[in-house]
Design an enzyme around this catalytic site. Sequence first.
Site, PDB file in Angstrom:
ATOM      1  N   GLU A 140      -4.319   2.198  20.757  1.00 28.49           N
ATOM      2  CA  GLU A 140      -2.966   2.363  21.308  1.00 28.49           C
ATOM      3  C   GLU A 140      -2.386   3.752  21.031  1.00 28.49           C
ATOM      4  OE1 GLU A 140      -2.915  -1.249  19.377  1.00 28.49           O
ATOM      5  OE2 GLU A 140      -1.368  -2.138  20.661  1.00 28.49           O
TER       6      GLU A 140
ATOM      7  N   ILE B 195       0.825  -1.223   0.000  1.00 24.82           N
ATOM      8  CA  ILE B 195       0.000   0.000   0.000  1.00 24.82           C
ATOM      9  C   ILE B 195       0.857   1.270   0.000  1.00 24.82           C
ATOM     10  CG2 ILE B 195      -2.125  -0.956   1.026  1.00 24.82           C
ATOM     11  CD1 ILE B 195      -1.073   0.542   3.681  1.00 24.82           C
TER      12      ILE B 195
ATOM     13  N   TYR C 174       5.163   1.221  17.385  1.00 21.96           N
ATOM     14  CA  TYR C 174       4.008   0.805  16.579  1.00 21.96           C
ATOM     15  C   TYR C 174       2.900   1.844  16.684  1.00 21.96           C
ATOM     16  CZ  TYR C 174      -0.609  -1.409  16.016  1.00 21.96           C
ATOM     17  OH  TYR C 174      -1.910  -1.667  15.685  1.00 21.96           O
TER      18      TYR C 174
ATOM     19  N   ASP D 291       8.934  -8.048  31.198  1.00 25.57           N
ATOM     20  CA  ASP D 291       7.985  -7.051  30.733  1.00 25.57           C
ATOM     21  C   ASP D 291       8.515  -6.308  29.519  1.00 25.57           C
ATOM     22  OD1 ASP D 291       5.590  -5.833  30.832  1.00 25.57           O
ATOM     23  OD2 ASP D 291       5.783  -5.102  32.883  1.00 25.57           O
TER      24      ASP D 291
ATOM     25  N   LYS E  40       1.131   4.378  13.872  1.00 24.08           N
ATOM     26  CA  LYS E  40      -0.320   4.398  13.595  1.00 24.08           C
ATOM     27  C   LYS E  40      -0.846   5.824  13.763  1.00 24.08           C
ATOM     28  CE  LYS E  40      -2.865   1.478  12.777  1.00 24.08           C
ATOM     29  NZ  LYS E  40      -3.282   0.931  11.450  1.00 24.08           N
TER      30      LYS E  40
ATOM     31  N   THR F  52      -6.061   2.204  15.867  1.00 24.83           N
ATOM     32  CA  THR F  52      -6.076   1.456  17.126  1.00 24.83           C
ATOM     33  C   THR F  52      -6.176   2.390  18.334  1.00 24.83           C
ATOM     34  OG1 THR F  52      -4.645   0.098  18.530  1.00 24.83           O
ATOM     35  CG2 THR F  52      -3.538   1.475  16.947  1.00 24.83           C
TER      36      THR F  52
END
Length: 338
Positions: free
Chosen positions: A128, A60, A153, A275, A157, A126
Amino acid sequence: MRTLLVGGGAGFIGSNFVRWMLSKYPDLKIVNVDKLTYAGNLDNVADLPSERHTFVRADIADAVAMHEVIETHRPDAIVNFAAETHVDRSIHGGLGDFVLANVMGPQVLAEATKKFAIPLYIQISTDEVFGALGLDEARLFHEETAFAPNMPYAACKAGGDLICRSYFQTFGTPIIVTHCSNNYGPYQFPEKFIPQAISKTLAGEAIPIYGDGLYVRDWIHVDDHCSAIDLLLQRGAAGEVYNIGADNERSNVEVVEMLLEILGKPHHPRVTVQDRPGHDRRYGIDASKMKAMGWEPKYPREKFIDGLRAKIQWYADNAAWVEKLKARGAEFNSHIKV
Ligand SMILES: NC(=O)c1ccc[n+]([C@@H]2O[C@H](COP(=O)([O-])OP(=O)(O)OC[C@H]3O[C@@H](n4cnc5c(N)ncnc54)[C@H](O)[C@@H]3O)[C@@H](O)[C@H]2O)c1
């Protein structure tokens, strides 16, 4: 609407959406554009009717390729799910791919929407991008919540979302951006939290849990995400942002306990894994704008257990799909997305 272009339709949510739309609208044709990264899987759409489903392997972010596809098929709308989606991959390398897919990709699609006068482009994003909520905070994410992404990430976005916003503000290009919470359902790539927990349990291996396990996500069944996008294609307003969620906040430990209860293995072992840096404590979506349009999730909070049961059944019924992905080297072990 006669023709819909879907970006990323060989991935988890995209393939569910293609399936949803083809089964609901018998006259609709879908052009499915996917780069087929490690997360793309043609098996997800192999059974769809070829006379109504055209697959194009393309990036894309490749303007020449996308303009050619759009000029050829002249879609009535674009819905873009294509993205690099795995948080841990964005932390541990390959961030360039995230910038290309998640920032450049929406820019190329926004430009094509403008150039070819496509009536509507929906960019799937999202929750997030909003950063994290505290465990005791009463606040939820709503459409006006400021972006505060904490990992690469989410930052990419957010970049794509802002490009879309600017095309509407500057050129009037008809674009909608959606922010959905964590999805679960069929065809989900096995590196993600719920399919991985199912797979580990069935294999007799310990379930990996990040840190204290008290990270809270707002789970929505993928069908409910699809029905929301379907509604927005019909009644969404260009330039608007819509949050999508099913009022279903759960800690990771709680989700694992529900899965184990369904699988009849309540004492199955779990193992704490290191973590993730920048790990967001909690997400929670205020979906009242969608609900005011008449949208309701089929799996609200009280039906989460039914949604999980259906998902486990799907994995049991589609063991060959899982095994084929494993043979391709899909990472069931080292990454978890929550
Ligand atoms: N999974 C979730 O819980 C969730 C929640 C909210 C929003 N989203 C968003 O929904 C979308 C779909 O998520 P998913 O979980 O189905 O992801 P996925 O990783 O399963 O699928 C992504 C698809 O995009 C394709 N792709 C990647 N880069 C591409 C590119 N440059 N050009 C063309 N195709 C490309 C991949 O091959 C794959 O088929 C993403 O935009 C994601 O940010 C996901």
